[in-house]
Design an enzyme around this catalytic site. Structure first.
Site, PDB file in Angstrom:
ATOM      1  N   HIS A   1       0.818  -1.218   0.000  1.00  0.00           N
ATOM      2  CA  HIS A   1       0.000   0.000   0.000  1.00  0.00           C
ATOM      3  C   HIS A   1       0.852   1.268   0.000  1.00  0.00           C
ATOM      4  CE1 HIS A   1      -3.719   2.045   0.079  1.00  0.00           C
ATOM      5  NE2 HIS A   1      -4.405   1.174   0.801  1.00  0.00           N
TER       6      HIS A   1
ATOM      7  N   ASP B   1      -2.408   2.065  -4.347  1.00  0.00           N
ATOM      8  CA  ASP B   1      -3.657   2.265  -3.613  1.00  0.00           C
ATOM      9  C   ASP B   1      -4.671   1.192  -3.993  1.00  0.00           C
ATOM     10  OD1 ASP B   1      -2.729   4.484  -2.233  1.00  0.00           O
ATOM     11  OD2 ASP B   1      -3.349   5.864  -3.823  1.00  0.00           O
TER      12      ASP B   1
END
Length: 521
Positions: free
Chosen positions: A493, A497
């Site tokens: 992450h 995203d």
């Protein structure tokens, strides 16, 4: 003019190699392509073929020496030629062999220190980055006659397994480490020499001078008064120790365990026998209590996997999405390939998914990437696809380079070749690095969903799951049953995203549901 043969660079990351065995000797006539010697990295072993023709004039390094890559190893030319100028850095002192030869040098030094003719055989250093190795299996036992070159035991690093050959001749007098023990490189593993020679001062950690002095003063009294000490109840007995005790008619539990955690090992039983414990003691002793569990040390490759997975989970912000797609198209295409026969019959569903991943990733550069640090990322222009392979030693991840430029059949062949090299322990180090994305397939095991762990420094890994029948409503309102295959994507992450990751999965599913169209692009 004499020509030098250099130590090959067996992989981009390899800095040095260990010479295994010289197949040719000084004075032999050599042709181009003749195998001169074997050598090994920390991953596998290889043969070095001659790049010159003539007489083998001089050998600059001996068996067991660790030689930097691209350094001159030997010289070939016309008989009588001067080849001293070809010696690489450090090779000019080849006459001072005790400083360069690893196994032979350590043993004589110890032998002098403790006044014994026994010689130690050390744990080889199987690569410049290897600090320790795990002993696999002892092929020789205490009391066996050993010749130079006989294989004493097998050992393994975190990537491959090897055989350790004896550097001494005589009787195998003592074994200092048992199967499964982790031994530092260059440490004494066993002792070989004339029967009856002392070996205590060759044991790792022994102080030779002190041992010798004590032996001179106290040895006679020890022989007369050596007490037989019974091991504590429940002391574990190694299978080899139990076998020796049974053959000799003694009770192994009477021995004092010197193995890890008090474990009674073969040398302890051998000492018990030498002390003259009567055979009737075995009959009078209480039966050995069977342990309810067994402690097993990790193999080298399992330790590497453990470290890599722990590092991955502790240094990344990992998140997993799982989706499924209609696998009807790829199942039908697989049937058509199988019916076509030949090389095409060997193409699997896994190969088809790898092909689709290699094409889809080009539109999602953040997933086809490596994290350099918390502030920068390396985006690859081509897809270097890592493929998780199960081997007898543990998980390995070879890389299909430029997979986006290969055909489906080429990808299929590349996977099979790499998997075979991994399982044989003969894979080049270069083929286990440089991946930009990894695919792990557990579908054949019936797994419906899982959380794959990213292979650092990559930013993503795709888990391929099994196929299950699901129900959906058709366009005409009818109930349809279709084969659904799950895809679990774990991504970092920090670099990717949730929405971009989901876009990749959506496009990949569409490509797989319309696979023949993807092939036509």
């Amino acid at each position: 003019m004499a020509n030098a043969v250099i130590m090959p660079k067996a992989g981009i990351t390899v800095e040095s190699c260990i010479i295994g065995e010289w197949v040719k000797k000084v004075g032999d006539q050599i042709k181009i392509g003749d195998v001169l010697f074997t050598y090994e990295t920390d991953k596998a072993s290889f043969e070095c073929e001659s790049t010159a023709e003539g007489e083998l004039l001089e050998i600059f390094y001996e068996e067991g020496d660790e030689v930097p890559c691209l350094l001159n190893v030997c010289a070939i030319g016309t008989k009588g030629e001067d080849c001293s100028a070809l010696r690489g850095a450090g090779a000019a002192d080849a006459e001072a062999a005790p400083a360069a030869a690893p196994a032979a040098a350590a043993a004589p030094a110890a032998a002098v220190a403790c006044n014994t003719k026994a010689q130690a055989v050390i744990m080889p250093k199987a690569g410049i980055t290897v600090e320790s190795c795990i002993i696999g299996e002892w092929l020789k036992q205490v009391g066996d006659q050993v010749k130079i070159g006989d294989v004493l035991f097998t050992y393994e690093t975190d990537k491959a397994s090897f055989e350790c050959e004896s550097t001494a001749e005589g009787e195998l007098l003592a074994i200092f480490f048992e199967e499964g023990d982790e031994v530092p490189c260059m440490e004494n593993v066993c002792a070989v020499g004339p029967k009856g020679e002392p070996t205590d001062c060759l044991k790792p950690g022994a102080a030779p001078a002190v041992v010798e002095a004590v032996a001179e003063v106290a040895a006679p009294a020890a022989v007369e008064a050596a007490p037989v000490v019974t091991a504590k109840d429940g002391a574990p007995v190694s299978p080899r120790a139990a076998k020796l005790a049974k053959a000799a008619g003694v009770d192994a539990t009477l021995a004092v365990g010197t193995g890890p955690n008090g474990r009674i090992i073969e040398r302890d039983v051998q000492k018990l026998i030498e002390q003259g414990v009567p055979a009737k003691a075995a009959a009078a002793a209480a039966p050995v209590v069977e342990n309810e569990y067994e402690d097993v040390k990790f193999s080298g490759i399992r330790r590497a996997i453990s470290k890599s997975m722990t590092t991955s989970l502790s240094t990344m912000a990992q998140l997993t999405h799982t989706v499924s797609f209609d696998a009807t198209a790829i199942l039908n295409y697989r049937k058509a390939l199988k019916a076509a026969g030949g090389d095409y019959a060997g193409i699997t569903l896994g190969d088809i998914i790898l092909y689709a991943v290699s094409r889809t990733l080009l539109n999602h550069p953040d997933l086809n990437a490596n994290m350099l640090d918390d502030n920068s990322i390396r985006l690859f222009k081509h897809v270097n696809l890592g493929v998780a392979v199960d081997t007898p030693r543990g998980l390995m991840v070879p890389t299909i380079r430029n997979a986006d430029q290969l055909s489906l059949l080429e990808i299929s062949k590349a996977v099979k070749e790499l998997a075979g090299e991994c399982r044989d322990g003969a894979i080049s180090p270069d083929k286990l690095s440089g991946g930009s994305f990894t695919v792990s397939n557990l579908g054949s095991m019936g797994v419906e969903s899982f959380t794959p762990v990213i292979n650092p420094p990559q930013t993503g890994i795709l888990g391929v799951c099994g196929t299950v029948d699901r129900v959906r409503k058709g366009a005409d309102g009818s109930i349809q049953i279709y084969p659904a295959m799950g895809l679990s994507l774990t991504y970092d992450h920090r670099a990717v995203d949730g929405t971009p990751a989901a876009r990749f999965q959506k496009e990949l599913c569409q490509n797989l549901e319309n696979f023949t169209t993807l092939l036509a692009k």
